[in-house]
Design a protein around this motif. Structure first.
Motif, PDB file in Angstrom:
ATOM      1  N   VAL A  54       8.374   8.781   5.976  1.00 33.70           N
ATOM      2  CA  VAL A  54       7.899  10.174   5.630  1.00 33.70           C
ATOM      3  C   VAL A  54       8.591  10.878   4.203  1.00 33.70           C
ATOM      4  N   GLU A  55       9.545  10.537   4.311  1.00 34.55           N
ATOM      5  CA  GLU A  55      10.519  11.192   3.062  1.00 34.55           C
ATOM      6  C   GLU A  55       9.733  10.584   2.036  1.00 34.55           C
ATOM      7  N   VAL A  58       6.461  12.036   1.157  1.00 32.60           N
ATOM      8  CA  VAL A  58       6.458  13.503   0.770  1.00 32.60           C
ATOM      9  C   VAL A  58       6.778  13.547  -0.918  1.00 32.60           C
ATOM     10  N   GLU A  59       7.723  12.730  -1.031  1.00 32.73           N
ATOM     11  CA  GLU A  59       7.915  12.637  -2.674  1.00 32.73           C
ATOM     12  C   GLU A  59       6.808  12.003  -3.339  1.00 32.73           C
ATOM     13  N   ARG A  62       4.277  14.812  -3.579  1.00 31.91           N
ATOM     14  CA  ARG A  62       4.785  15.943  -4.623  1.00 31.91           C
ATOM     15  C   ARG A  62       4.632  15.599  -5.977  1.00 31.91           C
ATOM     16  N   GLN A  67      -0.761  18.756  -1.578  1.00 28.99           N
ATOM     17  CA  GLN A  67      -0.222  19.681  -0.636  1.00 28.99           C
ATOM     18  C   GLN A  67      -0.275  18.713   0.563  1.00 28.99           C
ATOM     19  N   ILE A  68       0.820  18.773   1.465  1.00 22.14           N
ATOM     20  CA  ILE A  68       0.816  17.850   2.681  1.00 22.14           C
ATOM     21  C   ILE A  68       0.519  18.231   4.004  1.00 22.14           C
ATOM     22  N   LEU A  79       8.263  16.590   9.816  1.00 22.27           N
ATOM     23  CA  LEU A  79       8.038  17.502   8.696  1.00 22.27           C
ATOM     24  C   LEU A  79       8.399  19.005   9.095  1.00 22.27           C
ATOM     25  N   ILE A  84       9.162  21.372   6.180  1.00 18.54           N
ATOM     26  CA  ILE A  84       8.490  20.875   4.905  1.00 18.54           C
ATOM     27  C   ILE A  84       7.176  21.477   5.112  1.00 18.54           C
ATOM     28  N   ILE A  85       6.546  21.685   6.397  1.00 21.05           N
ATOM     29  CA  ILE A  85       5.210  22.115   6.400  1.00 21.05           C
ATOM     30  C   ILE A  85       5.066  23.050   7.540  1.00 21.05           C
TER      31      ILE A  85
END
Length: 85
Positions: A54-55, A58-59, A62, A67-68, A79, A84-85
């Motif tokens: 997941v990390e 996200v990277e 981004r 957008q996530i 998240l 994060i969201i």
């Protein structure tokens, strides 16, 4: 574990080609990426590998200035717990 990073997915496989871990995050619409699924082989359930996936997603999102969103229950919970969201 070594990961192979693509624009909309990240995965790891063993020397026999078996997928050990994978996360998919296609671009749902322009600039919006949806984390659809997170998979880990049985031997990695309960480890840090799902969170690492997941990390890394996200990277990647981004880095693409996206957008996530998260359809995957695990990713969504992860998240939200980390704001994060």
């Amino acid at each position: 574990m070594e990961f192979i990073k693509l624009p909309h997915s990240i995965y790891s496989k063993n020397e026999h080609g078996r997928i050990l871990a994978e996360i998919r995050f296609p671009e749902k619409e322009q600039g919006v990426f949806n984390i659809q699924s997170t998979y880990v082989a049985d031997e990695y359930i309960g480890s840090e590998v799902p969170g690492q996936l997941v990390e890394m997603a996200v990277e990647s999102i981004r880095a693409q200035h996206g957008q996530i969103e998260a359809e995957c229950p695990f990713a969504s919970k992860y998240l939200k717990e980390r704001h994060i969201i």
